[in-house]
Design a protein around this motif. Structure first.
Motif, PDB file in Angstrom:
ATOM      1  N   UNK A 190       0.797  -1.232   0.000  1.00 49.36           N
ATOM      2  CA  UNK A 190       0.000   0.000   0.000  1.00 49.36           C
ATOM      3  C   UNK A 190       0.830   1.284   0.000  1.00 49.36           C
ATOM      4  N   UNK A 191       2.079   1.184  -0.387  1.00 51.11           N
ATOM      5  CA  UNK A 191       2.920   2.373  -0.460  1.00 51.11           C
ATOM      6  C   UNK A 191       3.651   2.415  -1.795  1.00 51.11           C
ATOM      7  N   UNK A 192       3.892   3.611  -2.293  1.00 45.34           N
ATOM      8  CA  UNK A 192       4.727   3.776  -3.483  1.00 45.34           C
ATOM      9  C   UNK A 192       6.173   3.635  -3.041  1.00 45.34           C
ATOM     10  N   UNK A 193       6.864   2.636  -3.576  1.00 41.03           N
ATOM     11  CA  UNK A 193       8.256   2.431  -3.192  1.00 41.03           C
ATOM     12  C   UNK A 193       9.222   2.926  -4.268  1.00 41.03           C
ATOM     13  N   UNK A 194       8.689   3.176  -5.468  1.00 33.43           N
ATOM     14  CA  UNK A 194       9.547   3.701  -6.528  1.00 33.43           C
ATOM     15  C   UNK A 194       8.681   4.335  -7.606  1.00 33.43           C
ATOM     16  N   UNK A 195       9.075   5.499  -8.068  1.00 34.11           N
ATOM     17  CA  UNK A 195       8.428   6.122  -9.229  1.00 34.11           C
ATOM     18  C   UNK A 195       9.426   7.082  -9.865  1.00 34.11           C
ATOM     19  N   UNK A 196       9.397   7.106 -11.193  1.00 35.57           N
ATOM     20  CA  UNK A 196      10.365   7.966 -11.874  1.00 35.57           C
ATOM     21  C   UNK A 196       9.997   8.081 -13.345  1.00 35.57           C
ATOM     22  N   UNK A 197      10.369   9.187 -13.949  1.00 36.11           N
ATOM     23  CA  UNK A 197      10.278   9.369 -15.389  1.00 36.11           C
ATOM     24  C   UNK A 197      11.655   9.309 -16.010  1.00 36.11           C
ATOM     25  N   UNK A 198      11.726   8.837 -17.246  1.00 36.00           N
ATOM     26  CA  UNK A 198      13.003   8.677 -17.957  1.00 36.00           C
ATOM     27  C   UNK A 198      12.868   9.225 -19.378  1.00 36.00           C
ATOM     28  N   UNK A 199      13.958   9.760 -19.882  1.00 28.49           N
ATOM     29  CA  UNK A 199      13.971  10.185 -21.272  1.00 28.49           C
ATOM     30  C   UNK A 199      13.160  11.442 -21.513  1.00 28.49           C
ATOM     31  N   UNK A 200      12.707  11.602 -22.750  1.00 31.44           N
ATOM     32  CA  UNK A 200      12.039  12.839 -23.161  1.00 31.44           C
ATOM     33  C   UNK A 200      10.603  12.573 -23.604  1.00 31.44           C
ATOM     34  N   UNK A 201       9.800  13.620 -23.525  1.00 28.98           N
ATOM     35  CA  UNK A 201       8.409  13.525 -23.956  1.00 28.98           C
ATOM     36  C   UNK A 201       8.309  13.426 -25.482  1.00 28.98           C
ATOM     37  N   UNK A 202       9.233  14.104 -26.154  1.00 28.30           N
ATOM     38  CA  UNK A 202       9.191  14.137 -27.614  1.00 28.30           C
ATOM     39  C   UNK A 202      10.618  14.205 -28.147  1.00 28.30           C
ATOM     40  N   UNK A 203      10.945  13.317 -29.069  1.00 27.72           N
ATOM     41  CA  UNK A 203      12.282  13.326 -29.665  1.00 27.72           C
ATOM     42  C   UNK A 203      12.566  14.681 -30.315  1.00 27.72           C
ATOM     43  N   UNK A 204      13.804  15.154 -30.107  1.00 21.60           N
ATOM     44  CA  UNK A 204      14.196  16.424 -30.699  1.00 21.60           C
ATOM     45  C   UNK A 204      13.868  17.626 -29.853  1.00 21.60           C
ATOM     46  N   UNK A 205      13.197  17.415 -28.716  1.00 18.71           N
ATOM     47  CA  UNK A 205      12.866  18.507 -27.815  1.00 18.71           C
ATOM     48  C   UNK A 205      13.397  18.189 -26.419  1.00 18.71           C
ATOM     49  N   UNK A 206      13.706  19.216 -25.634  1.00 18.25           N
ATOM     50  CA  UNK A 206      14.417  18.975 -24.364  1.00 18.25           C
ATOM     51  C   UNK A 206      13.538  18.558 -23.190  1.00 18.25           C
ATOM     52  N   UNK A 207      12.223  18.743 -23.280  1.00 21.53           N
ATOM     53  CA  UNK A 207      11.377  18.492 -22.110  1.00 21.53           C
ATOM     54  C   UNK A 207      11.465  17.032 -21.668  1.00 21.53           C
ATOM     55  N   UNK A 208      11.818  16.849 -20.398  1.00 19.01           N
ATOM     56  CA  UNK A 208      12.009  15.515 -19.854  1.00 19.01           C
ATOM     57  C   UNK A 208      10.696  14.936 -19.337  1.00 19.01           C
ATOM     58  N   UNK A 209      10.633  13.611 -19.317  1.00 16.85           N
ATOM     59  CA  UNK A 209       9.523  12.910 -18.669  1.00 16.85           C
ATOM     60  C   UNK A 209       9.726  12.972 -17.165  1.00 16.85           C
ATOM     61  N   UNK A 210       8.674  13.303 -16.433  1.00 13.24           N
ATOM     62  CA  UNK A 210       8.705  13.215 -14.974  1.00 13.24           C
ATOM     63  C   UNK A 210       7.483  12.433 -14.505  1.00 13.24           C
ATOM     64  N   UNK A 211       7.300  12.360 -13.202  1.00 12.46           N
ATOM     65  CA  UNK A 211       6.200  11.522 -12.692  1.00 12.46           C
ATOM     66  C   UNK A 211       4.840  12.184 -12.836  1.00 12.46           C
ATOM     67  N   UNK A 260      13.115   6.225 -35.752  1.00  8.77           N
ATOM     68  CA  UNK A 260      12.060   6.580 -34.813  1.00  8.77           C
ATOM     69  C   UNK A 260      11.631   8.025 -35.063  1.00  8.77           C
ATOM     70  N   UNK A 261      10.331   8.212 -35.295  1.00  7.98           N
ATOM     71  CA  UNK A 261       9.799   9.535 -35.584  1.00  7.98           C
ATOM     72  C   UNK A 261       8.552   9.807 -34.755  1.00  7.98           C
ATOM     73  N   UNK A 262       8.291  11.093 -34.523  1.00  8.59           N
ATOM     74  CA  UNK A 262       7.056  11.504 -33.866  1.00  8.59           C
ATOM     75  C   UNK A 262       5.912  11.364 -34.865  1.00  8.59           C
ATOM     76  N   UNK A 263       4.788  10.819 -34.419  1.00  6.73           N
ATOM     77  CA  UNK A 263       3.624  10.671 -35.291  1.00  6.73           C
ATOM     78  C   UNK A 263       2.427  11.398 -34.682  1.00  6.73           C
ATOM     79  N   UNK A 264       1.331  11.426 -35.420  1.00  3.62           N
ATOM     80  CA  UNK A 264       0.117  12.095 -34.950  1.00  3.62           C
ATOM     81  C   UNK A 264      -0.566  11.281 -33.845  1.00  3.62           C
TER      82      UNK A 264
END
Length: 498
Positions: free
Chosen positions: A54-75, A234-238
């Motif tokens: 019943x507890x969160x023991x691990x959570x994390x974002x990795x990599x980027x939201x969109x290739x070619x752009x700097x915004x990182x994935x977070x939780x 690998x490309x971004x699609x609609x």
């Protein structure tokens, strides 16, 4: 009072021991494994949440939201839950069962008389339970969302034209349209849309403040983009279109939010304000209902479970002597998976933004091993080898198909005679026009588009306009009078009307 104090002491000691077993080093090594696996599979962005006791023991974002752009994935980054939404729809149905507003074995026709199937007997016998366990005898009807844009009620009407692909309740073929039917039933009983109902009855109760019933409800920019490998790049699609109902796979969520759902489902549907479902209803949801075949998931080739079942919205199998409940979700360019080890009070949810990035399976089983069952199998490498072989097999099959082309043939008639309007009561409308020395096919007002060069005889073959759809094949047949009669476009048959 003495008993209360003893209970509190035991509970506190158990929680402390459970948390003590997970050391900072264990978390760091797991974190490193997830990132290495993401890179191994070339996934641009990934998000994961692990819960235990019943507890969160691990959570994390990795990599980027969109290739070619700097915004990182977070939780907090929003990803598509896709078909893991189905378990939420089942929970809504379960709430209505608890309220006495329907029963699992009620005939669907009591609530949705417009849903007619090819066999009148099956129409009469079809139950709410059947809608949720993929055993109806009706094969996939995903063309109703992939090859056309029509209201859900029109989908239900067209189901009467779909011939069964196996006997009623004697097999398993994954079915999205019937989950749309379940959503429509919820709407009729509750008197609100499925989206409003899931927001009120699940998201608000669990405090899932960043979870949306559909992508169209999202109001901020912290969401991922879908990605696809096109010609090995690998490309971004609609984004795909939002579903009218959404009950088969429209929810979007984040690692932070979805962990609340995982905890709730592991803890017999309890949450801080009460519980979503009665204990017996929660138990019924996870009770095996039917079997699913080994080829449903290639991973079964390596896992080799002793049994494989499907509950109400959950796949199930044994793993190291324990029961696993899990479900994947896949939209074009987006993936999800959720898995449980109920006996270990362990659950995991993994989002990805790369089409069918099967690292999701690897990380699920690695989570089970790492935080509960032990073992050092490198699931990422093993599954990567497995899926790489499948990919190579697909390429060989494509080469084999290409090699069967008959050279130096010509169409039976001038291209202009292939042009025109073709219709089908099931598949809709296809417009064929001449584009230079090729034929352009437009299915259902741009739901599918392809401009196809001649392949051989009366077959035309080439890429879809949306390259991530792959290649399309159009085959024409002639009538006894030597005129174009039929278009068979990727298995969909249309008759020429002009």
């Amino acid at each position: 009072m003495r008993n209360v104090l003893l209970f509190l002491l035991v509970s506190t000691t158990f929680t402390a021991l459970a948390q003590k077993q997970i050391s900072p080093k264990q978390i760091q090594e797991f974190d490193a494994y997830v990132e290495a696996a993401r890179k191994q599979w070339d996934v641009p962005g990934l998000s994961i949440a692990v819960v235990k006791n019943n507890q969160v023991i691990f959570k994390k974002g990795y990599g980027v939201r969109e290739l070619g752009k700097p915004e990182r994935v977070d939780t907090q980054t929003l990803f598509a839950c896709a078909s893991t939404t189905k378990a939420m729809t089942v929970a809504l149905i379960g709430m209505l069962v608890d309220e006495g507003k329907l029963a699992w074995n009620d005939p669907v026709s009591n609530y949705l008389p417009e849903l007619q199937l090819y066999d009148p007997y099956v129409t009469r016998a079809l139950t709410i339970r059947d809608l949720l366990i993929h055993d109806t005898g009706v094969g996939s009807t995903d063309f109703m969302t992939g090859a056309m844009t029509i209201p859900v009620n029109d989908m239900f009407r067209r189901m009467a034209l779909v011939k069964p692909s196996y006997p009623f309740r004697a097999g398993f073929v994954y079915q999205n349209t019937f989950y749309s039917a379940a959503g429509r039933i919820i709407e009729r009983i509750v008197g609100k849309t499925w989206a409003e109902t899931i927001q009120e009855r699940i998201f608000t109760r669990l405090g899932m403040t960043r979870t949306a019933p559909k992508r169209g409800y999202i109001t901020d920019a912290n969401l991922t983009k879908p990605h696809y490998a096109i010609n090995d790049t690998i490309k971004v699609i609609e984004y795909g279109a939002d579903s009218e109902v959404g009950s088969a796979g429209a929810v979007w969520s984040s690692a932070d939010d979805i962990s609340k759902w995982v905890i709730c489902m592991l803890d017999s549907s309890k949450y801080s304000g009460g519980r979503l479902l009665k204990p017996e209803t929660w138990t019924e949801i996870f009770t095996p209902q039917t079997f699913f075949p080994e080829d449903e998931y290639p991973t079964m080739q390596l896992l080799k479970p002793n049994w494989r079942t499907y509950g109400l919205g959950w796949y199930q199998h044994d793993y190291k002597g324990k029961k696993v409940n899990f479900h994947t979700g896949s939209l074009a360019g987006l993936t999800a998976i959720t898995g449980q080890l109920p006996e270990e009070k362990l659950g995991v949810y993994i989002f990805g933004n790369y089409d069918h990035a099967e690292v999701r399976h690897a990380l699920m089983y690695k989570t089970f091993d790492w935080f509960a069952l032990g073992g050092n199998r490198d699931w990422s490498t093993e599954f990567k080898t497995l899926y790489s072989k499948i990919k190579q097999d697909d390429k060989r099959a494509q080469k084999s198909f290409d090699s069967k082309r008959i050279p130096n043939t010509s169409p039976s008639l001038p291209l202009a005679q292939y042009a025109g309007t073709y219709t089908s009561p099931l598949y809709g409308k296809a417009e064929v026009s001449v584009a230079g020395n090729q034929l352009a096919v437009n299915v259902n007002d741009n739901s599918l588009n392809a401009t196809l060069p001649h392949w051989h005889y009366d077959t035309f073959y080439g890429p879809y306009q949306k390259a991530w759809y792959g290649k399309a094949k159009a085959r024409f047949t002639l009538s006894t009078l030597g005129k174009i009669d039929t278009l068979i476009f990727d298995g969909m048959e249309f008759k020429k009307v002009n």
